[in-house]
Design a protein around this motif. Sequence first.
Motif, PDB file in Angstrom:
ATOM      1  N   GLN A 289      -9.217  -0.394  -0.260  1.00  0.00           N
ATOM      2  CA  GLN A 289      -8.598  -1.674   0.065  1.00  0.00           C
ATOM      3  C   GLN A 289      -9.493  -2.517   0.963  1.00  0.00           C
TER       4      GLN A 289
ATOM      5  N   MET B 187       0.845  -1.179   0.000  1.00  0.00           N
ATOM      6  CA  MET B 187       0.000   0.000   0.000  1.00  0.00           C
ATOM      7  C   MET B 187       0.888   1.240   0.000  1.00  0.00           C
TER       8      MET B 187
ATOM      9  N   CYS C  31      -4.578  -4.380  -2.198  1.00  0.00           N
ATOM     10  CA  CYS C  31      -3.816  -3.153  -1.963  1.00  0.00           C
ATOM     11  C   CYS C  31      -3.367  -2.525  -3.268  1.00  0.00           C
TER      12      CYS C  31
ATOM     13  N   ALA D 276      -6.329  -1.084  -5.088  1.00  0.00           N
ATOM     14  CA  ALA D 276      -6.786   0.134  -4.424  1.00  0.00           C
ATOM     15  C   ALA D 276      -5.915   1.323  -4.819  1.00  0.00           C
TER      16      ALA D 276
END
Length: 246
Positions: free
Chosen positions: A124, A108, A149, A152
Amino acid sequence: MQRQEFLELFEAALRAAKSVRGVEDSPEVSRFVDAMNRLKQAPKSLACDVVCTTSSMGKGLRFFNDHKNPQIRSEGKLLWNLWLRLLYASGREQSRHEETTPGKIPTMKKTGDSKRDKVREILQTSLAKVANEVVETEMKTRVAACDPCAVAVSVESAMFDKLGCFMGPQKAKYRSILFNMGDTNNPDLRRKVLTGEINGERLVTMETQEMGSEQLRKELQRIKERARFKEESRMNMLRSADLIMT
């Protein structure tokens, strides 16, 4: 065991299963079980790689799970459950490695903007729900190979590029996307986004009705039909009044 041998074993199991027509035991069932047992012994890394990159695996497993022969069904479910555990374990291990390896960029990625990072976290969280929502074997395989992740980050980047900052004039669009992605009644949208059927660029151009759940779309359709019926009734009344006046 090499990749080619792994694929040949799976094809041998599939051929044996297709040649079994009933529920009785047979040499073909024995060959199927033998191939499945060898597949279970394959190295974890090899199994994860092949399952994630070979679409025919999901179709084959679904065929095993739907087979009339109970032994073939049982062995198919055992192999699928084993591979699914390996995929999830591989994903968790990769996440731990990224968190503990010095200099390793985390999955992330942070932007340094608290609002953007919050949007990524919300996306996420919504995308992570998909793994527990899908039930079809082939789709489970596809979902297990996706990284919530990473998706996202990609979706938020597209939102920022197309809509600007969260607190800008497109704030309502941001809220609409985040709401629909997290809506309990809208699993299809987040599944399609996670698996790439809908990418970030497409998502930001979708109208609210397009993003909405099937239940919401049906309700909007009913509202439109009621409104059209009322308008038609009003016009009929006006025409009737004109006839009376003349």
